[in-house]
Design a protein around this motif. Structure first.
Motif, short mmCIF file in Angstrom:
data_model
loop_
_atom_site.label_atom_id
_atom_site.label_comp_id
_atom_site.label_asym_id
_atom_site.label_seq_id
_atom_site.Cartn_x
_atom_site.Cartn_y
_atom_site.Cartn_z
N SER A 143 45.71 35.51 44.02
CA SER A 143 45.45 35.00 45.30
C SER A 143 45.87 36.31 46.30
O SER A 143 44.84 36.44 47.19
CB SER A 143 47.01 33.94 45.74
OG SER A 143 47.02 32.67 45.33
N THR A 144 45.95 37.56 45.41
CA THR A 144 45.90 39.19 46.22
C THR A 144 45.04 40.13 45.19
O THR A 144 45.11 41.65 46.60
CB THR A 144 47.28 39.05 46.52
OG1 THR A 144 48.12 38.93 45.21
CG2 THR A 144 48.39 37.80 47.03
N VAL A 145 44.59 39.47 44.53
CA VAL A 145 44.11 40.74 43.45
C VAL A 145 42.67 41.33 44.63
O VAL A 145 42.37 40.92 45.07
CB VAL A 145 43.26 40.52 42.47
CG1 VAL A 145 44.96 40.19 41.48
CG2 VAL A 145 42.14 38.97 42.64
N LYS A 170 56.45 34.22 46.95
CA LYS A 170 55.82 32.53 46.68
C LYS A 170 55.94 31.40 47.32
O LYS A 170 57.49 31.08 47.83
CB LYS A 170 56.06 32.35 44.85
CG LYS A 170 55.74 33.95 44.45
CD LYS A 170 56.67 33.73 42.89
CE LYS A 170 56.49 34.92 41.93
NZ LYS A 170 56.91 35.10 40.46
N TYR A 184 48.67 35.93 41.18
CA TYR A 184 48.80 37.03 41.03
C TYR A 184 46.68 36.87 42.05
O TYR A 184 46.52 37.53 42.66
CB TYR A 184 48.52 37.56 40.62
CG TYR A 184 47.24 37.33 39.11
CD1 TYR A 184 46.97 38.36 38.90
CD2 TYR A 184 48.02 36.43 37.95
CE1 TYR A 184 45.51 38.28 37.56
CE2 TYR A 184 46.98 36.30 37.10
CZ TYR A 184 45.95 36.83 36.88
OH TYR A 184 45.16 37.23 35.51
N ALA A 192 54.02 34.08 35.70
CA ALA A 192 53.29 34.81 36.53
C ALA A 192 52.03 36.27 36.15
O ALA A 192 53.39 37.64 36.27
CB ALA A 192 52.88 35.10 38.03
N ALA A 211 51.42 40.69 37.08
CA ALA A 211 52.54 41.19 38.11
C ALA A 211 51.31 42.17 38.05
O ALA A 211 50.05 42.35 37.15
CB ALA A 211 53.49 42.41 37.14
N PRO A 212 50.96 41.64 39.55
CA PRO A 212 49.32 43.01 40.51
C PRO A 212 49.07 43.98 39.61
O PRO A 212 49.78 45.41 39.55
CB PRO A 212 49.95 42.19 41.50
CG PRO A 212 51.34 42.25 41.98
CD PRO A 212 52.04 41.86 41.03
N SER A 219 41.07 41.28 48.94
CA SER A 219 41.66 41.04 48.50
C SER A 219 41.99 39.23 48.65
O SER A 219 41.24 38.50 48.89
CB SER A 219 43.29 41.80 48.26
OG SER A 219 43.27 42.19 50.00
#
Length: 277
Positions: free
Chosen positions: A121-123, A5, A119, A47, A49-50, A73
């Motif tokens: 930012s990368t889903v 992060k 999270y 946050a 969890a992805p 993503s």
């Protein structure tokens, strides 16, 4: 490569503290990169969890300058090949690709200033074809995100219409960032971040150390460039507030520049025009 992060607090006038949260693909962040620690976010849990990673999707979009590959993503664009330019002389040489400018795997990231929404930012979302190009969609119990990519085989750019609808709590800022990195060789001398404000293009060399700084006044576009090629993101009118800018150095050879959109309501509407050439 992994990432951690990143938190940097821009000094924009605002009622509550804001932190830019934006991972850079291919860069392992350290405390030395940011010089800051993660601020507490009141009234929120940690946050989310992805979700488990799905097989990655790459959606190819035709443009007038060459095929753009869309990522599902973190990065909006995973690659972009320029059909009129090659890395060297010879018919069998490979085309110039997006990584030539950024030295990163992909470009244009979206992030929000709240740890609760880190999270996002990368889903991984889902692509579907549209008459104008392609639509990327992601939804969970907190938010619905869409990115519509619009282009034709004659058009030298890609329009991206970004929409976010938060269902309960919301962040204060949304960030769209262009990042770059260099190496300890001659290539770093040509790599720079760009932003346009006050009727002037400002250039920040990648190997120059700058303090995290928000930019006064509206920023019309941001980008990354080398001597001959540029990747740029233009803030198009969308009916909301104009974005401010944020310039950051993340270590001696990493840096990014961002468009920062204030969110006064639970929804975001941002229209971007993306050019590579």
């Amino acid at each position: 490569a992994g990432w951690q992060k990143l938190y940097v607090e821009p000094r924009m006038p605002k009622p509550t503290p804001v932190s830019a949260v934006a991972p850079i693909p291919g860069h392992q962040a350290t405390a030395q990169d940011t010089g800051t620690t993660a601020p507490a976010v009141s009234g929120t849990t940690s946050a989310m969890a992805p979700a488990p990673a799905k097989p990655k999707q790459i959606y190819e979009l035709k443009t007038g300058v060459g095929p753009a590959k869309l990522g599902d993503s973190g990065a909006f664009f995973s690659d972009w090949h320029l059909k009129s330019y090659k890395k060297a002389l010879g018919k069998d040489e490979s085309l110039v690709e997006l990584k030539s400018v950024s030295m990163l795997d992909g470009s244009l990231q979206m992030a929000f200033d709240s740890q609760e929404f880190l999270y996002l930012s990368t889903v991984q979302g889902t692509f579907s074809a549209t008459p104008r190009g392609a639509l990327w969609t992601y939804e969970d119990e907190r938010v619905k995100l869409t990115r519509e990519f619009i282009s034709t085989s004659e058009q030298a750019f890609v329009d991206v219409e970004v929409r976010a609808q938060f269902k309960a709590t919301r962040p204060n800022y949304a960030f769209f960032s262009v990042a770059g990195k260099g190496f300890n060789d001659d290539s770093v001398r040509d790599r720079q971040r760009l932003y346009y404000t006050g009727h002037e293009v400002h250039r920040v060399m990648l190997n120059s150390e700058v303090s995290p700084a928000d930019l006064a006044g509206a920023v019309k576009y941001i980008g990354a460039a080398i001597r001959y090629f540029m990747f740029g993101v233009v803030a198009m009118p969308s009916g909301g507030a104009e974005p401010r800018g944020l310039v950051q150095s993340l270590g001696p050879e990493y840096g990014r520049v961002s468009l920062a959109y204030p969110m006064a309501a639970s929804s975001l509407s941002a229209n971007l025009r993306v050019y590579y050439g």
